[in-house]
Design an enzyme around this catalytic site. Structure first.
Site, PDB file in Angstrom:
ATOM      1  N   CYS A  80      -0.544  -2.676   5.037  1.00  0.00           N
ATOM      2  CA  CYS A  80      -0.566  -1.321   5.567  1.00  0.00           C
ATOM      3  C   CYS A  80      -1.049  -0.902   6.605  1.00  0.00           C
ATOM      4  CB  CYS A  80      -1.008  -0.528   3.572  1.00  0.00           C
ATOM      5  SG  CYS A  80      -0.111  -1.639   2.968  1.00  0.00           S
ATOM      6  N   GLU A 128       2.847   9.996   1.591  1.00  0.00           N
ATOM      7  CA  GLU A 128       3.614   8.867   2.889  1.00  0.00           C
ATOM      8  C   GLU A 128       4.550   8.460   2.674  1.00  0.00           C
ATOM      9  OE1 GLU A 128      -0.778   5.978   3.852  1.00  0.00           O
ATOM     10  OE2 GLU A 128       1.123   5.102   2.777  1.00  0.00           O
TER      11      GLU A 128
END
Length: 191
Positions: A80, A128
């Site tokens: 990520c 996010e």
């Protein structure tokens, strides 16, 4: 694109890097340091999650290093990260894949989703707009960076779904959505 292994930096250095703030539709609206974006209540920002598969359909998973500032020691997708403001998501994902696992793969973006999750162990918040990318890892053994990855494993999707149901607290809060988008893309590609 050049993959620069000197760009890895420490966890503290990464907290000072800029992230791209976005609106609910994923349009850029500004920037701030990683640390500020993850301070409660969190600021919506662009991120990416990569899921690599092998030829037999297993997924490359990692257990995040203990030094991670958010969700340390939890199992998650291959890697990520956050693109810099204006940086192409696929380019940022390729660099991060190299930094964390020492591998390259052709990546395809398969969708995005939004989530917000507070980490009770660190007090930090993820908020996010996450782009999911998948790829096939061929003929290359992962070389995990111990500063980033505590452990890694190849897992079949059905086994991961069972693990997520049985022990959600052992996995990152975004993993189930990454798995869903990755599997859907693979199924659509097989038709």
């Amino acid at each position: 694109m050049t993959l620069d292994s000197t760009a890895t930096g420490s966890a503290t250095d990464r907290e000072a890097l800029p992230v791209e703030l976005v609106d609910e539709q994923g349009r850029a609206v500004g920037a701030c340091p990683v640390a500020d974006a993850h301070t409660a209540p969190g600021r919506l920002h662009r991120a990416f999650s990569v899921m690599l598969f092998d030829r037999s359909g297993r997924m490359l998973m990692q257990r995040r290093a203990a030094v991670k500032t958010r969700f340390p020691l939890l199992w998650t997708n291959t890697c990520c990260g956050h693109p810099a403001p204006g940086q192409a998501v696929a380019d940022a994902a390729a660099v991060r894949l190299w930094e964390e696992f020492g591998v390259t793969a052709e990546l395809t973006e398969v969708g995005e989703f939004q989530y917000r999750a507070a980490d009770p162990s660190t007090g930090r918040v993820e908020y996010e707009y996450d782009h999911v990318l998948i790829g096939l890892l061929e003929d290359t053994a992962p070389q995990p960076n111990p500063a980033e990855i505590e452990d890694f494993s190849w897992v079949r999707p059905d086994k991961l779904r069972t693990a997520l149901a049985d022990a959600p607290e052992a996995h990152t809060p975004w993993l189930a959505q990454v798995l869903e988008l990755a599997e859907r893309a693979l199924l659509d590609g097989a038709r």
